[in-house]
Design a protein around this motif. Structure first.
Motif, mmCIF file in Angstrom:
data_model
loop_
_atom_site.group_PDB
_atom_site.id
_atom_site.type_symbol
_atom_site.label_atom_id
_atom_site.label_comp_id
_atom_site.label_asym_id
_atom_site.label_seq_id
_atom_site.Cartn_x
_atom_site.Cartn_y
_atom_site.Cartn_z
ATOM 1 N N HIS A 53 3.365 2.838 -6.795
ATOM 2 C CA HIS A 53 3.255 3.418 -5.456
ATOM 3 C C HIS A 53 3.948 4.775 -5.385
ATOM 4 C CE1 HIS A 53 4.293 3.020 -0.880
ATOM 5 N NE2 HIS A 53 3.293 3.848 -1.095
ATOM 6 N N ALA B 95 -12.243 -3.902 -2.595
ATOM 7 C CA ALA B 95 -11.454 -2.767 -2.117
ATOM 8 C C ALA B 95 -10.457 -3.218 -1.063
ATOM 9 C CB ALA B 95 -12.368 -1.680 -1.541
ATOM 10 N N SER B 96 -9.471 -2.349 -0.839
ATOM 11 C CA SER B 96 -8.448 -2.632 0.164
ATOM 12 C C SER B 96 -9.004 -2.510 1.579
ATOM 13 C CB SER B 96 -7.253 -1.693 -0.022
ATOM 14 O OG SER B 96 -7.669 -0.330 0.014
ATOM 15 N N ARG B 97 -10.138 -1.773 1.732
ATOM 16 C CA ARG B 97 -10.841 -1.693 3.004
ATOM 17 C C ARG B 97 -12.339 -1.799 2.730
ATOM 18 N NH1 ARG B 97 -8.893 3.407 3.657
ATOM 19 N NH2 ARG B 97 -11.007 4.029 4.249
ATOM 20 N N GLU C 138 -3.733 -3.675 -6.091
ATOM 21 C CA GLU C 138 -4.700 -3.251 -5.077
ATOM 22 C C GLU C 138 -4.296 -3.758 -3.691
ATOM 23 O OE1 GLU C 138 -9.214 -4.503 -4.040
ATOM 24 O OE2 GLU C 138 -8.972 -3.520 -5.983
ATOM 25 N N LEU C 139 -3.844 -4.999 -3.623
ATOM 26 C CA LEU C 139 -3.424 -5.566 -2.347
ATOM 27 C C LEU C 139 -2.252 -4.787 -1.763
ATOM 28 C CD1 LEU C 139 -3.624 -7.952 -0.272
ATOM 29 C CD2 LEU C 139 -1.948 -9.141 -1.716
ATOM 30 N N GLY D 76 -3.083 -1.211 -0.585
ATOM 31 C CA GLY D 76 -3.769 -1.271 0.703
ATOM 32 C C GLY D 76 -2.799 -1.493 1.850
ATOM 33 N N GLU D 77 -1.831 -2.369 1.624
ATOM 34 C CA GLU D 77 -0.829 -2.627 2.664
ATOM 35 C C GLU D 77 0.029 -1.390 2.932
ATOM 36 O OE1 GLU D 77 -0.209 -7.424 1.780
ATOM 37 O OE2 GLU D 77 1.220 -5.953 0.994
ATOM 38 N N HIS E 130 -2.789 3.104 1.216
ATOM 39 C CA HIS E 130 -3.500 3.887 0.218
ATOM 40 C C HIS E 130 -4.871 3.273 -0.056
ATOM 41 C CE1 HIS E 130 -0.150 6.535 -0.770
ATOM 42 N NE2 HIS E 130 0.634 5.468 -0.743
ATOM 43 N N ASP E 131 -5.858 4.119 -0.331
ATOM 44 C CA ASP E 131 -7.198 3.646 -0.656
ATOM 45 C C ASP E 131 -7.230 3.140 -2.094
ATOM 46 O OD1 ASP E 131 -7.999 4.362 1.849
ATOM 47 O OD2 ASP E 131 -9.064 6.182 1.245
ATOM 48 N N ALA E 132 -7.593 1.882 -2.254
ATOM 49 C CA ALA E 132 -7.645 1.274 -3.587
ATOM 50 C C ALA E 132 -8.883 0.394 -3.676
ATOM 51 C CB ALA E 132 -6.384 0.454 -3.848
ATOM 52 N N LEU E 133 -9.585 0.524 -4.780
ATOM 53 C CA LEU E 133 -10.753 -0.323 -5.011
ATOM 54 C C LEU E 133 -10.822 -0.686 -6.475
ATOM 55 C CD1 LEU E 133 -13.247 1.412 -6.507
ATOM 56 C CD2 LEU E 133 -13.333 2.505 -4.275
#
Length: 310
Positions: free
Chosen positions: A125, A158-160, A185-186, A189-190, A193-196
Motif C-alpha cells: 500500500h 475487482a475491488s469495485r 486486492e481486498l 479496495g478498502e 485504491h483501484d485493484a482488479l
C-alpha cells in the motif's frame, strides 16, 4: 496508523522514472507470486516474458525474512565437491519496466509470502501511494475442467464492479482458500485504491506443467484493460508448441473421450453465458462422469517437468 517497516530496501528513482506516460496518466502495477494461484505456471511465465524485454530497475526490495518460510520452501544451493559455491536467495521485488511504446509500468513478483500478510499488504500500500499507482492488476491461474482446444477462460474480479471489463463465464458464489493476492486486492479496495485481477482457467490435466496459452490470455487481458503494448509473438510460438505436445500426449494416453466431454461442456457454458438456450442435458457429461474419466486419464498421463514452486 500505517507505518514503514525497518528492513525495507528502496532505491531512489530519478524524476523521469515514469517517462513515456501521457501527462496526467498514472502508472499501472502488475503483480503475481509463485505459490497458490500459479496453475500451469501461467502468471510466472507471463511476468517473466514482461521482464525479459528489459532488465528493469529495482525500486523496492522486501525484507523476505519477515515473510518467507525457508524450511517449507528451501532455496537451492550449489555444493561444489567440497564447498558451498552458490545460494539462490529468494526475493520479492518491485521493478520498473517499459512497454513496446516506452510507457512505464511496475511489476511486483516473487514467492508468495508465508507470514504476516497484513504487514505485507501495508507495505505494498505504501508503494502504491508513493509511486502514484492508478491501477493494481493481479494475475493468477487455477486448474479447471476446461479443454486445451478452446480459448483460455479468464475470470475477472475487482475491488469495485465498475472496474470489471468482461462478463465471467462462471458466476457462482463460492468459498475459496485465501491467497496473498486476494487479500491484497481486498485491502487495497478498502483503502480506496483501484485493484482488479485476472484468473486464467488452466486445463486440470496440464496444471502441473507449463501452459503458455493461459499466459498469453492473461497478458492480452492486461493490454486490453490498461492500453500497455506487449509483443507476444514469442509466447504464441511457445503456446503452439505446448498445444501440439498436449495433443500428442492426449492421443497416446487415449484421453479423447475426456477431451470431447470437456469440449461439449465448454461450448454449452459459452453459449449459456451469451444467452439462455435449451439443450438436451443428456448430451452433456455429468460431473461424476467427467470426474471418473479424469481420474483414469490423469492416472495414465505422462507428466512432463513439474512446476517450479508450489
Amino acid at each position: 496508523m500505517r507505518r514503514f517497516f525497518s528492513g525495507w530496501r528502496r532505491t531512489s528513482p530519478g524524476s523521469d522514472v515514469f517517462d513515456g506516460l501521457p501527462d496526467g496518466v498514472k502508472p499501472t502495477m502488475i503483480y503475481a507470486f509463485d505459490g497458490f494461484l500459479n496453475a500451469g505456471s501461467a502468471p510466472r511465465i507471463a511476468l517473466e516474458h514482461l521482464e525479459s524485454r528489459d532488465e528493469g530497475e529495482v525500486l523496492h526490495e522486501f525484507d523476505l525474512d519477515d515473510y518467507f518460510d525457508y524450511r517449507a520452501r528451501r532455496p537451492p544451493m550449489v555444493f561444489d565437491r567440497d564447498r558451498y559455491a552458490d545460494y539462490e536467495r529468494p526475493s520479492i521485488e518491485l521493478r520498473l519496466h517499459h512497454d513496446d511504446h516506452g510507457a512505464a509500468f511496475l511489476v511486483l513478483t516473487g514467492p508468495e509470502p508465508d507470514f504476516r500478510w497484513e504487514q505485507f499488504t501495508e507495505e505494498v500500500h505504501e508503494l502504491v501511494e508513493e509511486y502514484g499507482v492508478e491501477l493494481v492488476v493481479g494475475l493468477g491461474a487455477v486448474p479447471m475442467g476446461v479443454p486445451h482446444t478452446r480459448p483460455s477462460v479468464i475470470t475477472n474480479h475487482a475491488s469495485r464492479r465498475d472496474l470489471l471489463d468482461r462478463t465471467n463465464m462462471f458466476r457462482a458464489q463460492v468459498v475459496v482458500p485465501a491467497s496473498i493476492q486476494s487479500v491484497l486486492e481486498l485491502r487495497l479496495g478498502e483503502w480506496g485504491h483501484d485493484a482488479l485481477g485476472y484468473v486464467a482457467h488452466v486445463p486440470q490435466y496440464v496444471a502441473q506443467v507449463e501452459y503458455p496459452s493461459a499466459s498469453v490470455a492473461l497478458l492480452e487481458a492486461v493490454a486490453g484493460r490498461t492500453g500497455l503494448q506487449f509483443d507476444l509473438e514469442e509466447l504464441r510460438l511457445q503456446q503452439a508448441e505446448a498445444v501440439a505436445d498436449i495433443h500428442k500426449q492426449v492421443e497416446e494416453q487415449d484421453g479423447g473421450d475426456v477431451l470431447a466431454g470437456l469440449e461439449r461442456q465448454y461450448d454449452q457454458m459459452t453459449r449459456s453465458a451469451v444467452e439462455p438456450i435449451v439443450t438436451d442435458e443428456a448430451d452433456l457429461p455429468t460431473g461424476d462422469e467427467l470426474g471418473e474419466q479424469f481420474e483414469e486419464f490423469l492416472a495414465n498421463l505422462d507428466r512432463r517437468e513439474p512446476n517450479a514452486g508450489e
